[in-house]
Design a protein around this motif. Structure first.
Motif, PDB file in Angstrom:
ATOM      1  N   LYS A  27      -4.126 -40.770 -20.443  1.00 36.77           N
ATOM      2  CA  LYS A  27      -3.779 -39.398 -20.064  1.00 36.77           C
ATOM      3  C   LYS A  27      -4.042 -39.171 -18.574  1.00 36.77           C
ATOM      4  CE  LYS A  27      -2.399 -35.430 -21.629  1.00 36.77           C
ATOM      5  NZ  LYS A  27      -0.971 -35.233 -21.770  1.00 36.77           N
ATOM      6  N   ILE A  28      -5.150 -39.676 -18.072  1.00 41.22           N
ATOM      7  CA  ILE A  28      -5.476 -39.531 -16.649  1.00 41.22           C
ATOM      8  C   ILE A  28      -4.419 -40.239 -15.804  1.00 41.22           C
ATOM      9  CG2 ILE A  28      -7.113 -40.249 -14.853  1.00 41.22           C
ATOM     10  CD1 ILE A  28      -9.358 -39.650 -16.937  1.00 41.22           C
ATOM     11  N   ALA A  29      -4.022 -41.437 -16.219  1.00 38.40           N
ATOM     12  CA  ALA A  29      -2.998 -42.180 -15.469  1.00 38.40           C
ATOM     13  C   ALA A  29      -1.675 -41.400 -15.447  1.00 38.40           C
ATOM     14  CB  ALA A  29      -2.784 -43.559 -16.088  1.00 38.40           C
ATOM     15  N   GLU A  30      -1.315 -40.810 -16.580  1.00 37.53           N
ATOM     16  CA  GLU A  30      -0.084 -40.015 -16.642  1.00 37.53           C
ATOM     17  C   GLU A  30      -0.163 -38.801 -15.726  1.00 37.53           C
ATOM     18  OE1 GLU A  30       0.336 -39.036 -20.773  1.00 37.53           O
ATOM     19  OE2 GLU A  30       0.895 -41.083 -21.337  1.00 37.53           O
ATOM     20  N   GLU A  31      -1.298 -38.129 -15.736  1.00 39.67           N
ATOM     21  CA  GLU A  31      -1.478 -36.938 -14.907  1.00 39.67           C
ATOM     22  C   GLU A  31      -1.475 -37.312 -13.421  1.00 39.67           C
ATOM     23  OE1 GLU A  31      -1.368 -33.837 -16.049  1.00 39.67           O
ATOM     24  OE2 GLU A  31      -1.270 -34.501 -18.131  1.00 39.67           O
ATOM     25  N   GLU A  32      -2.076 -38.452 -13.092  1.00 39.88           N
ATOM     26  CA  GLU A  32      -2.058 -38.924 -11.703  1.00 39.88           C
ATOM     27  C   GLU A  32      -0.617 -39.218 -11.266  1.00 39.88           C
ATOM     28  OE1 GLU A  32      -4.250 -39.282  -9.313  1.00 39.88           O
ATOM     29  OE2 GLU A  32      -6.172 -39.089 -10.338  1.00 39.88           O
ATOM     30  N   GLN A  33       0.151 -39.801 -12.158  1.00 45.48           N
ATOM     31  CA  GLN A  33       1.550 -40.105 -11.849  1.00 45.48           C
ATOM     32  C   GLN A  33       2.334 -38.805 -11.624  1.00 45.48           C
ATOM     33  OE1 GLN A  33       3.589 -42.271 -14.951  1.00 45.48           O
ATOM     34  NE2 GLN A  33       5.255 -42.845 -13.586  1.00 45.48           N
ATOM     35  N   THR A  34       2.092 -37.813 -12.448  1.00 51.46           N
ATOM     36  CA  THR A  34       2.761 -36.514 -12.281  1.00 51.46           C
ATOM     37  C   THR A  34       2.375 -35.882 -10.953  1.00 51.46           C
ATOM     38  OG1 THR A  34       2.805 -36.178 -14.679  1.00 51.46           O
ATOM     39  CG2 THR A  34       3.065 -34.220 -13.302  1.00 51.46           C
ATOM     40  N   ARG A  35       1.093 -35.975 -10.614  1.00 60.02           N
ATOM     41  CA  ARG A  35       0.635 -35.414  -9.337  1.00 60.02           C
ATOM     42  C   ARG A  35       1.322 -36.122  -8.167  1.00 60.02           C
ATOM     43  NH1 ARG A  35      -5.325 -35.930  -6.944  1.00 60.02           N
ATOM     44  NH2 ARG A  35      -4.599 -38.042  -7.031  1.00 60.02           N
ATOM     45  N   GLN A  36       1.445 -37.446  -8.261  1.00 60.37           N
ATOM     46  CA  GLN A  36       2.107 -38.195  -7.200  1.00 60.37           C
ATOM     47  C   GLN A  36       3.578 -37.801  -7.101  1.00 60.37           C
ATOM     48  OE1 GLN A  36       0.609 -40.205  -4.903  1.00 60.37           O
ATOM     49  NE2 GLN A  36       2.605 -40.084  -3.933  1.00 60.37           N
ATOM     50  N   GLN A  37       4.227 -37.574  -8.216  1.00 63.62           N
ATOM     51  CA  GLN A  37       5.620 -37.141  -8.193  1.00 63.62           C
ATOM     52  C   GLN A  37       5.756 -35.777  -7.501  1.00 63.62           C
ATOM     53  OE1 GLN A  37       6.580 -37.271 -12.369  1.00 63.62           O
ATOM     54  NE2 GLN A  37       7.423 -39.353 -12.239  1.00 63.62           N
ATOM     55  N   LEU A  38       4.813 -34.891  -7.778  1.00 61.34           N
ATOM     56  CA  LEU A  38       4.831 -33.581  -7.117  1.00 61.34           C
ATOM     57  C   LEU A  38       4.677 -33.735  -5.607  1.00 61.34           C
ATOM     58  CD1 LEU A  38       2.686 -31.541  -9.653  1.00 61.34           C
ATOM     59  CD2 LEU A  38       5.121 -31.210  -9.172  1.00 61.34           C
ATOM     60  N   LYS A  39       3.790 -34.640  -5.184  1.00 70.24           N
ATOM     61  CA  LYS A  39       3.616 -34.890  -3.751  1.00 70.24           C
ATOM     62  C   LYS A  39       4.905 -35.430  -3.143  1.00 70.24           C
ATOM     63  CE  LYS A  39      -1.309 -35.862  -3.279  1.00 70.24           C
ATOM     64  NZ  LYS A  39      -2.292 -36.871  -2.881  1.00 70.24           N
ATOM     65  N   ASP A  40       5.542 -36.341  -3.862  1.00 72.13           N
ATOM     66  CA  ASP A  40       6.803 -36.911  -3.367  1.00 72.13           C
ATOM     67  C   ASP A  40       7.880 -35.832  -3.233  1.00 72.13           C
ATOM     68  OD1 ASP A  40       5.509 -39.350  -3.353  1.00 72.13           O
ATOM     69  OD2 ASP A  40       6.477 -40.089  -5.188  1.00 72.13           O
ATOM     70  N   TYR A  41       7.978 -34.979  -4.247  1.00 75.07           N
ATOM     71  CA  TYR A  41       8.956 -33.883  -4.185  1.00 75.07           C
ATOM     72  C   TYR A  41       8.671 -32.983  -2.988  1.00 75.07           C
ATOM     73  CZ  TYR A  41      10.504 -34.923  -8.973  1.00 75.07           C
ATOM     74  OH  TYR A  41      10.994 -35.519 -10.089  1.00 75.07           O
ATOM     75  N   GLU A  42       7.393 -32.694  -2.781  1.00 70.58           N
ATOM     76  CA  GLU A  42       7.026 -31.833  -1.658  1.00 70.58           C
ATOM     77  C   GLU A  42       7.448 -32.476  -0.332  1.00 70.58           C
ATOM     78  OE1 GLU A  42       3.170 -29.509   0.235  1.00 70.58           O
ATOM     79  OE2 GLU A  42       2.832 -31.265  -1.039  1.00 70.58           O
ATOM     80  N   SER A  43       7.208 -33.767  -0.190  1.00 66.58           N
ATOM     81  CA  SER A  43       7.606 -34.471   1.040  1.00 66.58           C
ATOM     82  C   SER A  43       9.118 -34.415   1.241  1.00 66.58           C
ATOM     83  CB  SER A  43       7.163 -35.930   0.988  1.00 66.58           C
ATOM     84  OG  SER A  43       5.775 -36.017   1.000  1.00 66.58           O
TER      85      SER A  43
END
Length: 150
Positions: free
Chosen positions: A31-47
């Motif tokens: 679950k932590i790995a999935e949430e980290e991946q989602t957070r990284q995707q949000l960062k990518d979208y923001e960039s």
């Protein structure tokens, strides 16, 4: 029933608790790995949107104010989502820490039961060996007595 065999259900229950805690840890890690991946995707979208807001691939292009405001609002939502995502990850990390402590405790109990069972098995083996030796000594003594009687 030997004392060791009486502890088998206790050991089975302890092992079951260890297995449950292990599964919970595995779930939390996933679950932590999935949430980290989602957070990284949000960062990518923001960039990506920040680059689009700055003009993207066409430098010097006139900036539409309404589009700029939409980009800014969307980026703010992405930033808020990242904050919420980080809070979720922190909560999961705390849960993982608690489950890890629980796993350590139940594993220690299971190992203690196993250790007691090994000690009991050793004691029973020693007692059986002594009893066998005593029986052999008695048989030998009876044979010697029988030989003298004739």
């Amino acid at each position: 029933m030997s004392r060791e065999k009486r502890l088998v259900p206790v050991l089975q229950m302890a092992q079951k608790k260890v297995d449950e805690a292990s599964r919970a840890l595995g779930y939390l890690n996933q679950k932590i790995a999935e949430e980290e991946q989602t957070r990284q995707q949000l960062k990518d979208y923001e960039s990506e949107y920040m680059q689009l807001m700055r003009g993207g691939d066409t430098p010097g292009r006139p900036v539409n104010i309404q589009a700029m405001m939409r980009y800014q609002a969307f980026i703010q939502r992405l930033e808020l989502a990242q904050i919420q995502q980080q809070q979720q990850i922190s909560l999961l990390e705390q849960q993982k820490q608690q489950v890890t402590q629980h796993w350590i405790q139940v594993r220690a109990k299971a190992q203690a039961v196993e250790k007691v069972m090994v000690q009991l098995r050793s004691e029973e083996t020693l007692l059986a060996a002594r009893a066998e030796q005593k029986l052999m000594d008695e048989l030998s003594s009876l044979k010697n007595y029988a030989r003298r009687s004739y």
